[in-house]
Design a protein around this motif. Structure first.
Motif, PDB file in Angstrom:
ATOM      1  N   LEU A 177       0.354  -1.097   0.239  1.00 39.17           N
ATOM      2  CA  LEU A 177      -0.254   0.113  -0.110  1.00 39.17           C
ATOM      3  C   LEU A 177       0.966   1.205  -0.250  1.00 39.17           C
ATOM      4  O   LEU A 177       0.163   2.199  -0.031  1.00 39.17           O
ATOM      5  N   TRP A 178       2.254   1.168   0.028  1.00 37.39           N
ATOM      6  CA  TRP A 178       2.718   2.400  -0.152  1.00 37.39           C
ATOM      7  C   TRP A 178       4.311   1.833  -1.171  1.00 37.39           C
ATOM      8  O   TRP A 178       5.426   2.634  -0.656  1.00 37.39           O
ATOM      9  N   ASP A 246      -3.204   5.482   9.433  1.00 37.80           N
ATOM     10  CA  ASP A 246      -4.547   5.802  10.300  1.00 37.80           C
ATOM     11  C   ASP A 246      -5.857   5.645   9.220  1.00 37.80           C
ATOM     12  O   ASP A 246      -6.793   5.164   9.739  1.00 37.80           O
ATOM     13  N   VAL A 247      -5.514   5.609   7.823  1.00 40.74           N
ATOM     14  CA  VAL A 247      -6.788   5.248   6.831  1.00 40.74           C
ATOM     15  C   VAL A 247      -7.035   3.897   6.626  1.00 40.74           C
ATOM     16  O   VAL A 247      -7.537   3.002   7.394  1.00 40.74           O
ATOM     17  N   ILE A 248      -5.897   2.464   6.632  1.00 39.47           N
ATOM     18  CA  ILE A 248      -5.703   1.000   7.216  1.00 39.47           C
ATOM     19  C   ILE A 248      -6.373   1.079   8.076  1.00 39.47           C
ATOM     20  O   ILE A 248      -7.164   0.311   7.804  1.00 39.47           O
ATOM     21  N   VAL A 262      -5.479  -6.185   6.361  1.00 41.70           N
ATOM     22  CA  VAL A 262      -5.910  -5.108   4.813  1.00 41.70           C
ATOM     23  C   VAL A 262      -5.120  -5.052   4.369  1.00 41.70           C
ATOM     24  O   VAL A 262      -5.347  -5.291   2.989  1.00 41.70           O
ATOM     25  N   ALA A 263      -3.722  -4.981   4.643  1.00 39.68           N
ATOM     26  CA  ALA A 263      -2.139  -4.605   3.599  1.00 39.68           C
ATOM     27  C   ALA A 263      -2.724  -5.697   2.071  1.00 39.68           C
ATOM     28  O   ALA A 263      -2.566  -5.630   1.744  1.00 39.68           O
ATOM     29  N   ASP A 304     -10.688   3.876  -0.326  1.00 34.86           N
ATOM     30  CA  ASP A 304     -10.209   4.552   0.653  1.00 34.86           C
ATOM     31  C   ASP A 304      -8.722   4.179   0.382  1.00 34.86           C
ATOM     32  O   ASP A 304      -8.046   5.136   0.911  1.00 34.86           O
ATOM     33  N   LEU A 305      -8.163   2.498   0.098  1.00 35.08           N
ATOM     34  CA  LEU A 305      -6.730   2.460  -0.102  1.00 35.08           C
ATOM     35  C   LEU A 305      -6.577   2.707  -0.830  1.00 35.08           C
ATOM     36  O   LEU A 305      -4.809   3.465  -0.711  1.00 35.08           O
ATOM     37  N   ARG A 306      -7.156   3.404  -2.553  1.00 35.86           N
ATOM     38  CA  ARG A 306      -6.230   3.798  -3.715  1.00 35.86           C
ATOM     39  C   ARG A 306      -6.031   5.362  -3.252  1.00 35.86           C
ATOM     40  O   ARG A 306      -5.273   5.628  -4.033  1.00 35.86           O
ATOM     41  N   THR A 307      -6.639   5.535  -1.903  1.00 37.37           N
ATOM     42  CA  THR A 307      -6.740   7.504  -2.172  1.00 37.37           C
ATOM     43  C   THR A 307      -5.441   7.458  -1.235  1.00 37.37           C
ATOM     44  O   THR A 307      -5.623   8.622  -0.275  1.00 37.37           O
TER      45      THR A 307
END
Length: 316
Positions: A177-178, A246-248, A262-263, A304-307
Motif C-alpha cells: 500500500l505504500w 490511520d486510514v488502513i 487489510v494490507a 479509501d485505500l486507493r486514495t
C-alpha cells in the motif's frame, strides 16, 4: 487457505506464502532462534502457506524445517547476487553462467533437496547479456536441478526478453500500500504483464517492512536493523507516514480485522495471479497473515485505500 495457481505450471499454492529470509539474517546472529523459526515454517505448511521463499544462508534453515515434508513445500530461492562486504552489507551482481551453476549446486546442498521448485534470478547483472544469463538458467531446468524459473527486481522489458527464451513462471517484486510501482501503467505494469502471460506476481514486503501493521515505533529497532538506514523509517518520516496507517486502521476496524490483514488483502485484490509472501518469525503473526486470505474488501474499502496519501521518504 484459498489456493492460487503458480504461473502456468499446473501447481497450486496457498494464496499467501511465507518469506523466510529474515529468519536468519547475518547481521542479527545474536537474536536468532532457529528452533522457533523451524516451528513457524512447519506451522505455515500446516495452514496451507506452502510457498516458502528463501535465499543464501537461510536455505540451510529452510532445509532443516522441511525435512520429511518436502512434497508439501514449494521452495523458491535465488541466485544472481553475492556478498561483497558483510560488514557494510554490500553485494554485487553475478549473472555469469558459471556462477549460476555453482549457486544452484550450493542451494541444493544447503536445502538438502533434489530439485528447486522455483529459481529466481535475484538481480540482473548489467555486465552480462540477459540472454546469456537466462539461457544458463534454462539449462538448469534441462538438467533437472530446477523446475521453474522466475525473475526478481526486473523490468517489464527484461521480463519480455527472458520469456521469449524460456517461460517466466513468476516475478517477485515489492508491492504494498505504500509502494505501488508494479501497478504503474495498469496493463503495462509488471502485475498486468504477469496476468497477460499467465505468470504469478509475488509481492515481497507486502506489509511495508512492518510499518503498515501499525505496530512499529522509531525507537524499537535493534542495532543493525536495516530499516534504520531506510529513509521511510527515520523518525520524522514515520510520524508523517502515520496518516497512511490511520486510514488502513479505519478500514480494518470496519471489517473487524487487523491493519496487517487489510494490507495483505489489498495485495490479493490486485489479481488472481498475486501471491504475497509476508515474512515473520512469530507464530501469532503467521496465523494472522495467512488468515488474510479470507478477508474480502468492499468497494468502499478499496476506494479509501486507493486514495491513501503518498509516503514520505524514498524506499531506500
Amino acid at each position: 487457505m484459498r489456493l492460487r495457481s503458480l504461473g502456468n505450471t499446473g501447481t497450486k499454492v496457498g494464496a499467501i506464502g511465507l518469506g523466510c529470509m529474515g529468519m536468519s539474517r547475518l547481521d542479527q546472529e545474536a537474536s536468532r532462534d532457529d528452533g522457533r523459526c523451524v516451528r513457524v515454517i512447519n506451522e505455515a505448511l500446516d495452514l496451507g502457506g506452502n510457498l516458502l521463499d528463501t535465499a543464501g544462508h537461510n536455505e540451510s534453515l529452510l532445509g532443516k524445517a522441511i525435512a520429511g515434508r518436502r512434497e508439501e513445500a514449494v521452495v523458491a530461492t535465488k541466485p544472481g547476487i553475492a556478498p561483497d562486504d558483510l560488514c557494510r552489507r554490500a553485494i554485487y551482481r553475478d549473472g555469469s553462467p558459471a556462477h549460476l551453476r555453482e549457486a544452484a549446486e550450493a542451494s541444493l546442498r544447503r536445502l538438502d533437496i533434489d530439485v528447486i521448485d522455483l529459481y529466481y534470478l535475484h538481480r540482473i547483472d548489467p555486465a552480462v547479456p540477459l540472454a546469456e544469463t537466462w539461457g544458463a538458467m534454462a539449462e538448469l531446468v534441462q538438467r533437472g536441478m530446477v523446475r521453474w524459473l522466475g525473475l526478481s527486481g526486473a523490468t517489464v522489458a527484461q521480463a519480455r526478453e527472458a520469456h521469449a527464451i524460456h517461460p517466466v513462471t513468476a516475478v517477485q517484486s515489492e508491492l504494498s500500500l505504500w509502494n505501488r510501482d508494479a501497478l504503474d501503467g495498469a496493463s503495462d505494469g509488471m502485475v498486468g504483464w504477469c496476468e497477460s502471460m499467465g505468470a504469478s506476481f509475488i509481492p515481497s514486503a507486502p506489509l511495508g517492512r512492518g510499518f503498515l501493521t501499525g505496530t512499529l515505533r522509531a525507537d524499537q529497532f535493534e542495532s543493525g536493523d536495516f530499516r534504520t538506514s531506510d529513509p521511510r523509517f527515520h523518525r520524522a518520516a514515520m510520524e508523517a507516514n502515520q496518516r497512511i496507517v490511520d486510514v488502513i486502521r479505519e478500514v480494518a476496524d470496519r471489517r473487524s480485522v487487523t491493519p496487517a490483514q487489510v494490507a495483505i488483502a489489498w495485495a490479493l485484490a490486485q489479481g488472481e495471479q498475486v501471491v504475497p509472501i509476508p515474512g515473520t518469525k512469530n507464530s501469532r503473526y503467521l496465523r494472522e497473515n495467512l488468515a488474510a486470505s479470507e478477508v474480502r474488501l468492499a468497494d468502499e474499502d478499496l476506494t479509501d485505500l486507493r486514495t491513501l496519501p503518498a509516503p514520505i521518504g524514498s524506499r531506500y
